[in-house]
Design a protein around this motif. Structure first.
Motif, PDB file in Angstrom:
ATOM      1  N   PRO A  96      38.795  34.535  41.993  1.00 40.04           N
ATOM      2  CA  PRO A  96      39.905  35.247  41.342  1.00 40.04           C
ATOM      3  C   PRO A  96      39.447  36.587  40.767  1.00 40.04           C
ATOM      4  CG  PRO A  96      39.848  32.946  40.679  1.00 40.04           C
ATOM      5  CD  PRO A  96      38.576  33.205  41.415  1.00 40.04           C
ATOM      6  N   LYS A  97      40.279  37.616  40.982  1.00 38.45           N
ATOM      7  CA  LYS A  97      39.976  38.931  40.434  1.00 38.45           C
ATOM      8  C   LYS A  97      41.247  39.763  40.430  1.00 38.45           C
ATOM      9  CE  LYS A  97      36.289  42.339  40.479  1.00 38.45           C
ATOM     10  NZ  LYS A  97      35.016  42.751  41.131  1.00 38.45           N
ATOM     11  N   PRO A  98      41.556  40.432  39.323  1.00 39.24           N
ATOM     12  CA  PRO A  98      42.771  41.257  39.279  1.00 39.24           C
ATOM     13  C   PRO A  98      42.760  42.330  40.362  1.00 39.24           C
ATOM     14  CG  PRO A  98      41.903  40.933  37.077  1.00 39.24           C
ATOM     15  CD  PRO A  98      40.866  40.394  38.020  1.00 39.24           C
ATOM     16  N   PHE A  99      43.931  42.612  40.893  1.00 41.36           N
ATOM     17  CA  PHE A  99      44.082  43.572  41.994  1.00 41.36           C
ATOM     18  C   PHE A  99      43.447  44.924  41.674  1.00 41.36           C
ATOM     19  CE2 PHE A  99      46.645  47.010  43.913  1.00 41.36           C
ATOM     20  CZ  PHE A  99      46.416  46.749  45.256  1.00 41.36           C
ATOM     21  N   LEU A 100      43.696  45.451  40.479  1.00 41.61           N
ATOM     22  CA  LEU A 100      43.205  46.789  40.135  1.00 41.61           C
ATOM     23  C   LEU A 100      41.695  46.829  39.887  1.00 41.61           C
ATOM     24  CD1 LEU A 100      46.099  48.083  37.846  1.00 41.61           C
ATOM     25  CD2 LEU A 100      45.666  48.603  40.257  1.00 41.61           C
ATOM     26  N   GLU A 101      41.077  45.669  39.828  1.00 41.39           N
ATOM     27  CA  GLU A 101      39.625  45.614  39.649  1.00 41.39           C
ATOM     28  C   GLU A 101      38.888  45.299  40.948  1.00 41.39           C
ATOM     29  OE1 GLU A 101      38.648  42.873  36.535  1.00 41.39           O
ATOM     30  OE2 GLU A 101      40.140  43.729  35.148  1.00 41.39           O
ATOM     31  N   GLU A 139      33.927  46.829  48.600  1.00 41.76           N
ATOM     32  CA  GLU A 139      32.851  45.948  49.062  1.00 41.76           C
ATOM     33  C   GLU A 139      33.333  44.497  49.173  1.00 41.76           C
ATOM     34  OE1 GLU A 139      28.233  44.898  47.856  1.00 41.76           O
ATOM     35  OE2 GLU A 139      29.625  45.574  46.300  1.00 41.76           O
ATOM     36  N   ASN A 140      34.045  44.028  48.152  1.00 41.05           N
ATOM     37  CA  ASN A 140      34.551  42.659  48.193  1.00 41.05           C
ATOM     38  C   ASN A 140      35.586  42.479  49.290  1.00 41.05           C
ATOM     39  OD1 ASN A 140      32.973  41.747  46.113  1.00 41.05           O
ATOM     40  ND2 ASN A 140      34.552  41.896  44.549  1.00 41.05           N
ATOM     41  N   LEU A 141      36.493  43.442  49.424  1.00 41.41           N
ATOM     42  CA  LEU A 141      37.527  43.335  50.455  1.00 41.41           C
ATOM     43  C   LEU A 141      36.898  43.295  51.839  1.00 41.41           C
ATOM     44  CD1 LEU A 141      40.598  43.151  50.760  1.00 41.41           C
ATOM     45  CD2 LEU A 141      40.648  45.645  50.971  1.00 41.41           C
ATOM     46  N   ALA A 160      48.435  34.055  36.601  1.00 40.31           N
ATOM     47  CA  ALA A 160      47.252  33.851  35.761  1.00 40.31           C
ATOM     48  C   ALA A 160      45.955  33.818  36.558  1.00 40.31           C
ATOM     49  CB  ALA A 160      47.401  32.551  34.979  1.00 40.31           C
ATOM     50  N   THR A 161      46.063  33.666  37.878  1.00 36.43           N
ATOM     51  CA  THR A 161      44.868  33.596  38.725  1.00 36.43           C
ATOM     52  C   THR A 161      45.029  34.550  39.901  1.00 36.43           C
ATOM     53  OG1 THR A 161      44.771  31.244  38.149  1.00 36.43           O
ATOM     54  CG2 THR A 161      43.265  31.994  39.844  1.00 36.43           C
ATOM     55  N   PRO A 162      44.984  35.842  39.663  1.00 33.27           N
ATOM     56  CA  PRO A 162      45.169  36.803  40.755  1.00 33.27           C
ATOM     57  C   PRO A 162      43.991  36.759  41.715  1.00 33.27           C
ATOM     58  CG  PRO A 162      44.499  37.956  38.768  1.00 33.27           C
ATOM     59  CD  PRO A 162      44.727  36.519  38.375  1.00 33.27           C
ATOM     60  N   ALA A 163      44.294  36.728  43.003  1.00 34.09           N
ATOM     61  CA  ALA A 163      43.222  36.644  44.011  1.00 34.09           C
ATOM     62  C   ALA A 163      43.697  37.297  45.302  1.00 34.09           C
ATOM     63  CB  ALA A 163      42.845  35.188  44.242  1.00 34.09           C
TER      64      ALA A 163
END
Length: 253
Positions: A94-99, A103-105, A149-152
């Motif tokens: 999980p990670k907020p969209f704006l963060e 590299e992760n994508l 609550a769990t952006p991914a």
């Protein structure tokens, strides 16, 4: 039913992938397993020493097409057939969209999208020649049911591509008797979730499911065995939600 069949499982180092490989091995199948960790694949062989002649490993990044080609060739060289492909490799962090980062994508895209796409591309010619084969993509319930609550978004965009790939491959290769389906789990208790969350958090997450409980690996294994066996011979192009009822609609908690 699965005895003497040859199964390829990607992302088999731990958790769901490892459990799937174990289930097929116990059912009498030959298994070709992939992961980046040589140590974890070696431990699987050690734990199943009595069946080691039915286990082959391919160490490498499934996001590299060369790894997928080695998987298919290893299966053919050692067992002569490829009957089932389980595209399991992937991650959920999980990670907020704006963060989220480029590299992760890129990493999600390589492992989940390219890994699944090119693994299927590597095995389908053999399945065509056999006029029989099964591909099961391990997708995600969160593709269709995001939770604030769990952006991914990054991992789920990649998993969503697997859902789409399922439908396209199912139609293109139905004439060859190749069945392609997706399993879309919600929260299944695996080492991945145990690593990300403590037990109290996992227990509280059970309330997200209308059935009020977490899923277990056996819930996934029963569907994998069904879809890859006689029970799945008339089923293709479907996304099966193993989610305790979440995809059916909202509920009060």
């Amino acid at each position: 039913m699965h005895s003497n069949k040859t199964i390829i499982v990607t992302g088999a180092a731990s958790g769901m992938g490892r459990a799937i490989a174990q289930a097929f091995l116990e059912a009498g199948a030959n298994v070709v397993i992939n992961a980046r960790s040589e140590e974890k694949l070696s431990s699987f062989i050690a734990e199943n020493n009595n069946h080691s002649h039915r286990i082959k490993t391919v160490i490498g990044d499934i996001g590299q097409k060369s790894t997928t080609l080695r998987l298919a060739q290893t299966a053919l060289d050692n067992f002569g057939t490829i009957d089932v492909l389980i595209n399991n490799a992937g991650a959920f962090v999980p990670k907020p969209f704006l963060e989220e980062t480029e590299e992760n994508l890129d990493a999600y895209y390589a492992t989940t999208v390219k890994g699944s796409y090119f693994s299927a591309q590597a095995v389908i010619p053999t399945m065509q020649a056999q006029k029989n084969g099964v591909i099961i993509n391990i997708g995600s319930m969160w593709v269709e049911n995001p939770i604030e609550a769990t952006p991914a978004s990054a991992s789920q965009v990649a998993k969503g591509a697997m859902h789409t790939l399922t439908r396209h491959l199912a139609i293109e290769f139905a004439k060859d008797n190749i069945r392609v389906n997706t399993l879309a789990p919600a929260i299944i208790e695996t080492p991945l979730y145990d690593k990300l969350m403590d037990k109290d958090t996992l227990t509280s997450l059970a309330s997200l499911h209308p059935l009020g409980k977490l899923g277990h690996l056996d819930d996934i294994l029963s569907w994998v065995m069904l879809l890859s066996g006689k029970g799945g011979e008339f089923v293709t192009g479907q996304t099966h939600f193993i989610d305790g009822g979440i995809n059916a609609g909202s509920h009060s908690v």
